[in-house]
Design a protein around this motif. Structure first.
Motif, PDB file in Angstrom:
ATOM      1  N   VAL A  32       0.869  -1.177   0.000  1.00 37.90           N
ATOM      2  CA  VAL A  32       0.000   0.000   0.000  1.00 37.90           C
ATOM      3  C   VAL A  32       0.903   1.222   0.000  1.00 37.90           C
ATOM      4  N   LEU A  33       0.656   2.130  -0.928  1.00 37.75           N
ATOM      5  CA  LEU A  33       1.482   3.321  -1.095  1.00 37.75           C
ATOM      6  C   LEU A  33       0.588   4.550  -1.217  1.00 37.75           C
ATOM      7  N   ALA A  34       1.190   5.715  -1.177  1.00 32.04           N
ATOM      8  CA  ALA A  34       0.439   6.961  -1.326  1.00 32.04           C
ATOM      9  C   ALA A  34       1.233   7.940  -2.171  1.00 32.04           C
ATOM     10  N   SER A  35       0.513   8.816  -2.833  1.00 30.77           N
ATOM     11  CA  SER A  35       1.125   9.850  -3.652  1.00 30.77           C
ATOM     12  C   SER A  35       0.387  11.158  -3.428  1.00 30.77           C
ATOM     13  N   GLU A  36       1.095  12.247  -3.592  1.00 27.97           N
ATOM     14  CA  GLU A  36       0.472  13.565  -3.520  1.00 27.97           C
ATOM     15  C   GLU A  36      -0.032  14.008  -4.888  1.00 27.97           C
ATOM     16  N   LYS A  37       0.227  13.195  -5.920  1.00 26.27           N
ATOM     17  CA  LYS A  37      -0.184  13.524  -7.286  1.00 26.27           C
ATOM     18  C   LYS A  37      -1.629  13.097  -7.533  1.00 26.27           C
ATOM     19  N   ALA A  38      -2.227  13.689  -8.554  1.00 26.80           N
ATOM     20  CA  ALA A  38      -3.593  13.346  -8.948  1.00 26.80           C
ATOM     21  C   ALA A  38      -3.656  11.910  -9.469  1.00 26.80           C
ATOM     22  N   THR A  39      -4.782  11.256  -9.251  1.00 28.00           N
ATOM     23  CA  THR A  39      -4.964   9.853  -9.610  1.00 28.00           C
ATOM     24  C   THR A  39      -4.709   9.589 -11.091  1.00 28.00           C
ATOM     25  N   ALA A  40      -5.244  10.429 -11.963  1.00 24.33           N
ATOM     26  CA  ALA A  40      -5.079  10.219 -13.404  1.00 24.33           C
ATOM     27  C   ALA A  40      -3.603  10.281 -13.815  1.00 24.33           C
ATOM     28  N   LEU A  41      -2.838  11.189 -13.230  1.00 24.77           N
ATOM     29  CA  LEU A  41      -1.406  11.297 -13.549  1.00 24.77           C
ATOM     30  C   LEU A  41      -0.637  10.064 -13.094  1.00 24.77           C
ATOM     31  N   VAL A  42      -0.946   9.581 -11.897  1.00 27.55           N
ATOM     32  CA  VAL A  42      -0.268   8.396 -11.375  1.00 27.55           C
ATOM     33  C   VAL A  42      -0.617   7.181 -12.240  1.00 27.55           C
ATOM     34  N   ALA A  43      -1.887   7.043 -12.612  1.00 25.33           N
ATOM     35  CA  ALA A  43      -2.329   5.910 -13.429  1.00 25.33           C
ATOM     36  C   ALA A  43      -1.619   5.902 -14.784  1.00 25.33           C
ATOM     37  N   GLU A  44      -1.555   7.038 -15.445  1.00 22.68           N
ATOM     38  CA  GLU A  44      -0.884   7.112 -16.754  1.00 22.68           C
ATOM     39  C   GLU A  44       0.604   6.785 -16.632  1.00 22.68           C
ATOM     40  N   CYS A  45       1.228   7.269 -15.579  1.00 23.58           N
ATOM     41  CA  CYS A  45       2.647   7.001 -15.362  1.00 23.58           C
ATOM     42  C   CYS A  45       2.892   5.507 -15.159  1.00 23.58           C
ATOM     43  N   ILE A  46       2.061   4.866 -14.328  1.00 27.21           N
ATOM     44  CA  ILE A  46       2.219   3.432 -14.089  1.00 27.21           C
ATOM     45  C   ILE A  46       2.018   2.658 -15.385  1.00 27.21           C
ATOM     46  N   LYS A  47       0.961   2.983 -16.112  1.00 27.59           N
ATOM     47  CA  LYS A  47       0.694   2.305 -17.396  1.00 27.59           C
ATOM     48  C   LYS A  47       1.888   2.432 -18.324  1.00 27.59           C
ATOM     49  N   PHE A  48       2.391   3.637 -18.467  1.00 26.73           N
ATOM     50  CA  PHE A  48       3.525   3.881 -19.358  1.00 26.73           C
ATOM     51  C   PHE A  48       4.759   3.092 -18.912  1.00 26.73           C
ATOM     52  N   SER A  49       5.044   3.094 -17.616  1.00 24.54           N
ATOM     53  CA  SER A  49       6.246   2.397 -17.130  1.00 24.54           C
ATOM     54  C   SER A  49       6.113   0.884 -17.264  1.00 24.54           C
ATOM     55  N   TRP A  50       4.915   0.352 -17.104  1.00 23.73           N
ATOM     56  CA  TRP A  50       4.712  -1.094 -17.237  1.00 23.73           C
ATOM     57  C   TRP A  50       4.726  -1.542 -18.689  1.00 23.73           C
ATOM     58  N   GLN A  51       4.658  -0.609 -19.632  1.00 24.84           N
ATOM     59  CA  GLN A  51       4.716  -0.937 -21.050  1.00 24.84           C
ATOM     60  C   GLN A  51       6.137  -0.849 -21.609  1.00 24.84           C
ATOM     61  N   ASP A  52       7.114  -0.711 -20.762  1.00 20.89           N
ATOM     62  CA  ASP A  52       8.509  -0.576 -21.187  1.00 20.89           C
ATOM     63  C   ASP A  52       9.067  -1.945 -21.598  1.00 20.89           C
ATOM     64  N   GLU A  53       9.184  -2.154 -22.894  1.00 19.06           N
ATOM     65  CA  GLU A  53       9.658  -3.445 -23.414  1.00 19.06           C
ATOM     66  C   GLU A  53      11.107  -3.725 -23.041  1.00 19.06           C
ATOM     67  N   SER A  54      11.902  -2.690 -22.808  1.00 12.96           N
ATOM     68  CA  SER A  54      13.297  -2.923 -22.427  1.00 12.96           C
ATOM     69  C   SER A  54      13.386  -3.530 -21.027  1.00 12.96           C
ATOM     70  N   VAL A  55      12.350  -3.353 -20.214  1.00 12.17           N
ATOM     71  CA  VAL A  55      12.316  -3.909 -18.862  1.00 12.17           C
ATOM     72  C   VAL A  55      11.536  -5.217 -18.819  1.00 12.17           C
ATOM     73  N   PHE A  56      10.367  -5.257 -19.484  1.00  8.31           N
ATOM     74  CA  PHE A  56       9.464  -6.405 -19.374  1.00  8.31           C
ATOM     75  C   PHE A  56       9.407  -7.289 -20.612  1.00  8.31           C
ATOM     76  N   GLY A  57      10.176  -6.946 -21.642  1.00  7.44           N
ATOM     77  CA  GLY A  57      10.205  -7.762 -22.847  1.00  7.44           C
ATOM     78  C   GLY A  57       8.889  -7.696 -23.600  1.00  7.44           C
ATOM     79  N   VAL A  58       8.581  -8.776 -24.290  1.00  5.02           N
ATOM     80  CA  VAL A  58       7.386  -8.797 -25.127  1.00  5.02           C
ATOM     81  C   VAL A  58       6.101  -8.831 -24.307  1.00  5.02           C
ATOM     82  N   ASP A  59       6.198  -9.105 -23.011  1.00  8.16           N
ATOM     83  CA  ASP A  59       5.012  -9.132 -22.155  1.00  8.16           C
ATOM     84  C   ASP A  59       4.767  -7.773 -21.497  1.00  8.16           C
ATOM     85  N   ALA A  60       5.216  -6.724 -22.121  1.00 12.37           N
ATOM     86  CA  ALA A  60       5.045  -5.374 -21.584  1.00 12.37           C
ATOM     87  C   ALA A  60       3.657  -4.869 -21.958  1.00 12.37           C
TER      88      ALA A  60
END
Length: 117
Positions: A32-60
């Motif tokens: 469980v974590l917390a952020s001072e940022k708006a929910t939509a900004l945090v969600a987009e950032c997480i989505k973008f970072s989890w789509q990084d093929e250099s980190v997660f390969g073809v399952d990004a």
């Protein structure tokens, strides 16, 4: 037509992962974590970072689901990892769930999520 096929595919994918998410939510979150940022900004950032093929390969893969109350869920294919984001004042409360919490990919996703806070 292409847009309709994309929307229908995403809707079917969301329907398949929902039972896995409901099962995971019946237990305590992995973290469980917390952020001072708006929910939509945090969600987009997480989505973008989890789509990084250099980190997660073809399952990004990562998707965002919005509900009517303003809560958002960022999830991977098969809901192997997902984060529930809930607006909390001007910030966001984040509950991270992983099917295999000690798995290297789950730990990388948690680390990537943390950079978005």
């Amino acid at each position: 037509m292409r847009m309709l096929i994309s929307v229908m595919s995403l809707a079917m994918l969301a329907g398949c992962v929902s039972p896995a998410m409901d099962t995971a939510r019946s237990q305590a979150p992995t973290r469980v974590l917390a952020s001072e940022k708006a929910t939509a900004l945090v969600a987009e950032c997480i989505k973008f970072s989890w789509q990084d093929e250099s980190v997660f390969g073809v399952d990004a893969s990562a998707y965002i689901n919005n509900d009517k109350a303003g809560k958002q869920t960022v999830y991977t294919r098969g809901a192997e990892s997902f984060a529930d984001l809930t607006p909390q004042g001007t910030g966001t409360a984040v509950s991270y769930y992983a099917q295999q919490p000690g798995d290297a990919a789950a730990m990388r996703r948690l680390a990537m999520l943390a950079t978005c806070l």
